[in-house]
Write a protein that holds these residues in place. Structure first.
Motif, PDB file in Angstrom:
ATOM      1  N   VAL A 131       0.836  -1.209   0.000  1.00  0.00           N
ATOM      2  CA  VAL A 131       0.000   0.000   0.000  1.00  0.00           C
ATOM      3  C   VAL A 131       0.866   1.253   0.000  1.00  0.00           C
ATOM      4  N   ARG A 132       1.977   1.228   0.707  1.00  0.00           N
ATOM      5  CA  ARG A 132       2.861   2.385   0.796  1.00  0.00           C
ATOM      6  C   ARG A 132       3.375   2.778  -0.592  1.00  0.00           C
ATOM      7  N   ILE A 133       3.785   1.773  -1.362  1.00  0.00           N
ATOM      8  CA  ILE A 133       4.284   2.039  -2.731  1.00  0.00           C
ATOM      9  C   ILE A 133       3.155   2.565  -3.601  1.00  0.00           C
ATOM     10  N   GLN A 134       1.980   1.939  -3.488  1.00  0.00           N
ATOM     11  CA  GLN A 134       0.827   2.364  -4.293  1.00  0.00           C
ATOM     12  C   GLN A 134       0.526   3.845  -4.094  1.00  0.00           C
ATOM     13  N   LYS A 135       0.371   4.214  -2.805  1.00  0.00           N
ATOM     14  CA  LYS A 135      -0.049   5.585  -2.502  1.00  0.00           C
ATOM     15  C   LYS A 135       1.036   6.606  -2.866  1.00  0.00           C
ATOM     16  N   ALA A 136       2.303   6.256  -2.603  1.00  0.00           N
ATOM     17  CA  ALA A 136       3.393   7.187  -2.913  1.00  0.00           C
ATOM     18  C   ALA A 136       3.478   7.449  -4.415  1.00  0.00           C
ATOM     19  N   CYS A 137       3.381   6.382  -5.192  1.00  0.00           N
ATOM     20  CA  CYS A 137       3.449   6.537  -6.658  1.00  0.00           C
ATOM     21  C   CYS A 137       2.240   7.304  -7.174  1.00  0.00           C
ATOM     22  N   GLN A 138       1.052   6.979  -6.648  1.00  0.00           N
ATOM     23  CA  GLN A 138      -0.166   7.652  -7.115  1.00  0.00           C
ATOM     24  C   GLN A 138      -0.135   9.144  -6.796  1.00  0.00           C
ATOM     25  N   ARG A 139       0.299   9.494  -5.589  1.00  0.00           N
ATOM     26  CA  ARG A 139       0.318  10.893  -5.199  1.00  0.00           C
ATOM     27  C   ARG A 139       1.316  11.697  -6.052  1.00  0.00           C
ATOM     28  N   LEU A 140       2.549  11.180  -6.184  1.00  0.00           N
ATOM     29  CA  LEU A 140       3.575  11.913  -6.919  1.00  0.00           C
ATOM     30  C   LEU A 140       3.218  12.055  -8.403  1.00  0.00           C
ATOM     31  N   LEU A 141       2.786  10.964  -9.015  1.00  0.00           N
ATOM     32  CA  LEU A 141       2.520  11.002 -10.463  1.00  0.00           C
ATOM     33  C   LEU A 141       1.266  11.816 -10.780  1.00  0.00           C
ATOM     34  N   THR A 142       0.283  11.817  -9.882  1.00  0.00           N
ATOM     35  CA  THR A 142      -0.909  12.651 -10.085  1.00  0.00           C
ATOM     36  C   THR A 142      -0.535  14.124 -10.040  1.00  0.00           C
ATOM     37  N   GLU A 143       0.323  14.467  -9.082  1.00  0.00           N
ATOM     38  CA  GLU A 143       0.798  15.858  -8.990  1.00  0.00           C
ATOM     39  C   GLU A 143       1.558  16.276 -10.248  1.00  0.00           C
ATOM     40  N   GLU A 144       2.209  15.304 -10.879  1.00  0.00           N
ATOM     41  CA  GLU A 144       3.000  15.597 -12.084  1.00  0.00           C
ATOM     42  C   GLU A 144       2.163  15.619 -13.353  1.00  0.00           C
ATOM     43  N   GLY A 145       0.850  15.389 -13.242  1.00  0.00           N
ATOM     44  CA  GLY A 145      -0.022  15.507 -14.405  1.00  0.00           C
ATOM     45  C   GLY A 145      -0.447  14.197 -15.031  1.00  0.00           C
ATOM     46  N   CYS A 146      -0.152  13.069 -14.400  1.00  0.00           N
ATOM     47  CA  CYS A 146      -0.543  11.763 -14.943  1.00  0.00           C
ATOM     48  C   CYS A 146      -1.898  11.338 -14.384  1.00  0.00           C
ATOM     49  N   ASP A 147      -2.594  10.491 -15.118  1.00  0.00           N
ATOM     50  CA  ASP A 147      -3.845   9.864 -14.655  1.00  0.00           C
ATOM     51  C   ASP A 147      -3.469   8.486 -14.111  1.00  0.00           C
ATOM     52  N   VAL A 148      -3.585   8.288 -12.790  1.00  0.00           N
ATOM     53  CA  VAL A 148      -3.024   7.100 -12.142  1.00  0.00           C
ATOM     54  C   VAL A 148      -4.126   6.231 -11.537  1.00  0.00           C
ATOM     55  N   GLU A 149      -4.007   4.901 -11.733  1.00  0.00           N
ATOM     56  CA  GLU A 149      -4.892   3.924 -11.080  1.00  0.00           C
ATOM     57  C   GLU A 149      -4.029   2.892 -10.366  1.00  0.00           C
ATOM     58  N   ILE A 150      -4.680   2.165  -9.410  1.00  0.00           N
ATOM     59  CA  ILE A 150      -3.974   1.214  -8.551  1.00  0.00           C
ATOM     60  C   ILE A 150      -4.538  -0.184  -8.747  1.00  0.00           C
ATOM     61  N   ALA A 151      -3.657  -1.191  -8.674  1.00  0.00           N
ATOM     62  CA  ALA A 151      -4.069  -2.603  -8.650  1.00  0.00           C
ATOM     63  C   ALA A 151      -3.239  -3.321  -7.603  1.00  0.00           C
ATOM     64  N   GLU A 152      -3.924  -4.111  -6.725  1.00  0.00           N
ATOM     65  CA  GLU A 152      -3.238  -4.751  -5.598  1.00  0.00           C
ATOM     66  C   GLU A 152      -2.446  -5.977  -5.997  1.00  0.00           C
ATOM     67  N   ASN A 153      -2.788  -6.576  -7.134  1.00  0.00           N
ATOM     68  CA  ASN A 153      -2.071  -7.769  -7.577  1.00  0.00           C
ATOM     69  C   ASN A 153      -2.154  -7.893  -9.098  1.00  0.00           C
TER      70      ASN A 153
END
Length: 499
Positions: free
Chosen positions: A29-51
């Protein structure tokens, strides 16, 4: 961390025509949220998948430009997910996330199709750098796809037929106009050997000749070939074939262009019949008159006075001018119909121009005119028709001699510029009035004043020169000052057909 690094992804996003869609496939979860937050701020459209299973389901529903994929996950492994993603969506960029212990595995995954990898733990800047590289890669792919699409649309809408092959003579591109010209009804011929769709032996021979040319040879092969598609009248097609080479001069294949000249040939036939009739009805009597005048000038019909000799000599010159006029009219009609001989080969401009200078040297000496030729190099290659280019140079030199007073000078120069080849013919002759310069390439136009009225000419020479230059995709310029001389400058494109 400086502002340039912080803005690296944002700048990359601005440079593409879409918002990059990113899928993060990771069980932490830590990796998911960190990547989603940073890349969203940078202008990307980000989605998450647990597996991996959920990730593939999302990928099947929505296209993702970039996938951040953890290798070590419960259930389906990252390697299996990678293989499925690349098989279904080969253009998707996959970036592998891995622990230090599996670094060797991540390298293996790159061989499987991964774009890059991030080793855990990774910093925000490391993520920015690898995502920026991925976006740059996507932009390059997009540019290539856009250019290919633009080129395909342009070629497919041409009235001329276009056929390109690889060096194994397999079809790489064939537009609808070409397929219609040869009567091919197949929907797709890409990848087929040319002999499977083309039955004309001469056309196959031209393609084979183009592909088999050695690296130190570059010649355009041209011909006129007749095709008779099913239930249609015979078509006459002008065909031009050249080798297609890379920057190292290696043959990659051939490019062949087809132009339907059936109507032009019919018009040319009518012109030829008319000119033949005129030549028979006018040139034959003129030649008979000329022969009779020469008999009289030779004294075979009796002795002539000085005045009679002068009158008869002037009459001979006029008749020769009329004969030259009919010949130049024929040349001009062929050029304007597009049917002038355009077989092209690689020429050495220096050698060609020197040959013309030598040819006119005696005539220049007769008038005490100094005729000089200079070139910065000994070999300036150009792709052109030898007879046509010789006619251009000869015409300009002979004009310079005719319009230069005794004791004048003529300079002929050849030069290879950055993006063109230049030929110039400069004289110290009579010059052309500024008011007359816009008209000098018009047919039958001649500068007429007290100094030029005794100089014979048809008024077609410069018209023919310009037509030939333009047929070689070149331009001609003139700079003149009355009483000081004239300089004609011709610019041809360099003979480079390479990528």
């Amino acid at each position: 961390m400086n502002d340039h690094n912080k803005d690296s992804i944002k700048q990359s996003v601005k440079d593409v025509f879409f918002q990059p869609k990113v899928l993060v496939v990771d069980d932490e979860v830590r990796i998911q949220k960190a990547c989603q937050r940073l890349l969203t701020e940078e202008g990307c459209d980000v989605e998450i998948a647990e597996n991996g299973i959920i990730g593939l389901e999302k990928i099947d529903q929505t296209h993702f430009d970039i996938v951040l994929l953890d290798l070590m996950m419960p259930g389906m492994s990252g390697v299996d997910v990678l293989k499925k993603v690349k098989s279904r969506h080969p253009d998707t960029v996959v970036i592998v996330i891995t622990g230090y212990a599996t670094l060797e595995h991540s390298i293996e995954t790159m061989k499987t199709g991964a774009f890059d990898f991030l080793s855990k733990p990774f910093s925000p800047q490391e993520l920015r750098v690898v995502i920026s590289k991925a976006i740059e890669f996507l932009r390059t792919l997009q540019d290539i796809a856009t250019e290919k699409s633009r080129m395909r649309v342009m070629i497919n809408t041409l009235n001329n037929g276009v056929l390109t092959t690889d060096n194994q003579k397999r079809v790489a591109l064939a537009n609808p106009a070409f397929l219609k010209m040869i009567g091919c009804k197949k929907n797709s011929v890409i990848g087929q050997h040319v002999s499977g769709i083309i039955k004309d032996e001469r056309l196959l021979e031209m393609i084979d000749h183009a592909i088999s040319q050695s690296e130190d040879t570059f010649a355009e092969i041209t011909d006129e070939i007749s095709f008779t598609p099913d239930s249609e009248e015979e078509k006459i097609i002008g065909v031009r074939c050249i080798p297609f080479r890379d920057r190292l001069n290696r043959n990659l294949g051939s490019v062949t262009v087809f132009h339907d000249i059936t109507s032009l040939k019919r018009v040319d036939q009518l012109k030829s019949e008319f000119v033949s009739m005129v030549a028979h009805e006018i040139k034959s009597p003129l030649n008979s008159i000329l022969m009779q005048l020469n008999v009289m000038l030779d004294g075979l019909a009796g002795e002539l006075t000085e005045k009679q000799t002068e009158i008869l000599s002037r009459s001979c010159d006029r008749i020769k001018s009329l004969t030259n006029l009919s010949s130049e009219l024929l040349d001009l009609s062929k050029i304007e119909s597009g049917l002038i001989n355009q077989d092209r080969e690689e020429l050495n401009l220096v050698e060609l121009i020197q040959g013309q200078v030598d040819l006119h040297a005696e005539k220049a000496r007769q008038h005490s005119i100094e005729l000089e030729m200079s070139a910065e190099e000994t070999d300036i290659p150009m792709l052109g028709n030898r007879i046509n280019i010789e006619e251009v140079v000869s015409n300009l030199i002979s004009n310079a001699i005719r319009y230069s007073p005794d004791g004048g000078r003529i300079f002929v120069t050849a030069r290879a510029k950055k993006d063109s080849l230049m030929i110039s013919v400069q004289d110290t002759g009579l010059g052309i009035p500024q008011a007359e310069l816009p008209n000098i390439f018009d047919r039958f136009f001649r500068v007429k004043n007290e100094k030029t009225r005794f100089i014979n000419g048809t008024g077609l020479g410069l018209t023919i020169v310009k037509k030939i230059v333009e047929a070689h995709h070149g331009t001609i310029e003139v700079d003149s000052e009355e009483g000081k001389g004239t300089c004609f400058s011709i610019f041809f494109p360099k003979s480079e057909y390479k990528i």
